[in-house]
Scaffold this motif. Structure first.
Motif, PDB file in Angstrom:
ATOM      1  N   GLY A 212      -5.588   7.658   1.160  1.00 34.53           N
ATOM      2  CA  GLY A 212      -4.947   8.093  -0.074  1.00 34.53           C
ATOM      3  C   GLY A 212      -5.885   7.991  -1.249  1.00 34.53           C
ATOM      4  N   TRP A 213      -5.571   8.783  -2.289  1.00 34.27           N
ATOM      5  CA  TRP A 213      -6.338   8.764  -3.524  1.00 34.27           C
ATOM      6  C   TRP A 213      -7.833   8.991  -3.277  1.00 34.27           C
TER       7      TRP A 213
ATOM      8  N   LEU B 171       0.830  -1.209   0.000  1.00 33.70           N
ATOM      9  CA  LEU B 171       0.000   0.000   0.000  1.00 33.70           C
ATOM     10  C   LEU B 171       0.865   1.260   0.000  1.00 33.70           C
ATOM     11  N   ALA B 172       1.923   1.243   0.797  1.00 30.40           N
ATOM     12  CA  ALA B 172       2.826   2.403   0.846  1.00 30.40           C
ATOM     13  C   ALA B 172       3.504   2.610  -0.509  1.00 30.40           C
TER      14      ALA B 172
ATOM     15  N   TRP C 274      -7.961  -3.322  -3.660  1.00 29.97           N
ATOM     16  CA  TRP C 274      -8.693  -2.170  -3.126  1.00 29.97           C
ATOM     17  C   TRP C 274      -7.982  -0.875  -3.519  1.00 29.97           C
ATOM     18  N   ALA C 275      -6.665  -0.852  -3.389  1.00 32.96           N
ATOM     19  CA  ALA C 275      -5.882   0.340  -3.704  1.00 32.96           C
ATOM     20  C   ALA C 275      -5.987   0.695  -5.186  1.00 32.96           C
ATOM     21  N   LYS C 276      -5.894  -0.307  -6.041  1.00 30.40           N
ATOM     22  CA  LYS C 276      -5.992  -0.041  -7.479  1.00 30.40           C
ATOM     23  C   LYS C 276      -7.376   0.476  -7.854  1.00 30.40           C
TER      24      LYS C 276
ATOM     25  N   ALA D 251     -10.663   5.045  -9.550  1.00 31.52           N
ATOM     26  CA  ALA D 251     -11.854   5.880  -9.329  1.00 31.52           C
ATOM     27  C   ALA D 251     -11.499   7.361  -9.190  1.00 31.52           C
ATOM     28  N   SER D 252     -10.273   7.642  -8.781  1.00 32.04           N
ATOM     29  CA  SER D 252      -9.903   9.042  -8.555  1.00 32.04           C
ATOM     30  C   SER D 252      -9.446   9.752  -9.823  1.00 32.04           C
TER      31      SER D 252
END
Length: 144
Positions: free
Chosen positions: A89-90, A60-61, A135-137, A142-143
């Motif tokens: 983030g994001w 994630l970092a 989840w991060a991707k 989405a952002s």
């Protein structure tokens, strides 16, 4: 990309679905190549919760998220049941509890999850770093 068998979102270039336990190379359109007896991974994930958590936090970092760890390996005055990690983030934030494949949440962790989600925040139980990466991707996509 989605798993053709169960529809679970997969990270880019993934060849294995952690949700249904199938290898994409073995999947045949319109058939069920994974009978109930063979739906687990051929190579079991025997890592400890701390090892899974460390791999997930690092991933994630590296993706540009800020990661706060609340995990303690000793007795503290910290609130019982608080999730292991808070990620921001994001344009997204989430609480995350890390577990092994067979790990279960304590009653305090379940109560924390209910309070968090009842008040509109995200909460996840991640059993592999690939779930956190997915989840991060999704948050990054989405952002944009």
């Amino acid at each position: 990309m989605k798993c053709p068998r169960c529809g679970h979102g997969l990270p880019l270039n993934a060849r294995f679905c952690w949700k249904c336990g199938g290898y994409l190379d073995d999947m045949v359109e319109g058939s069920d190549p994974f009978p109930e007896t063979t739906r687990t991974a051929d190579i079991p994930d025997n890592r400890l919760e701390d090892q899974i958590q460390e791999a997930g936090r690092k991933a994630l970092a590296l993706l540009g998220f800020t990661v706060y760890s609340f995990s303690q390996g000793r007795k503290t005055r910290q609130t019982e049941g608080i999730a292991d990690t808070y990620v921001a983030g994001w344009g997204r934030t989430t609480w995350a509890e890390w577990k092994t494949v067979n790990g279960i949440q304590s009653d305090d962790q379940v109560a924390f999850e209910k309070i968090v989600t009842a008040n509109g925040a995200e909460y996840h139980v991640w059993r592999h770093e690939n779930e956190a990466i997915a989840w991060a991707k999704a948050a990054m996509a989405a952002s944009r």
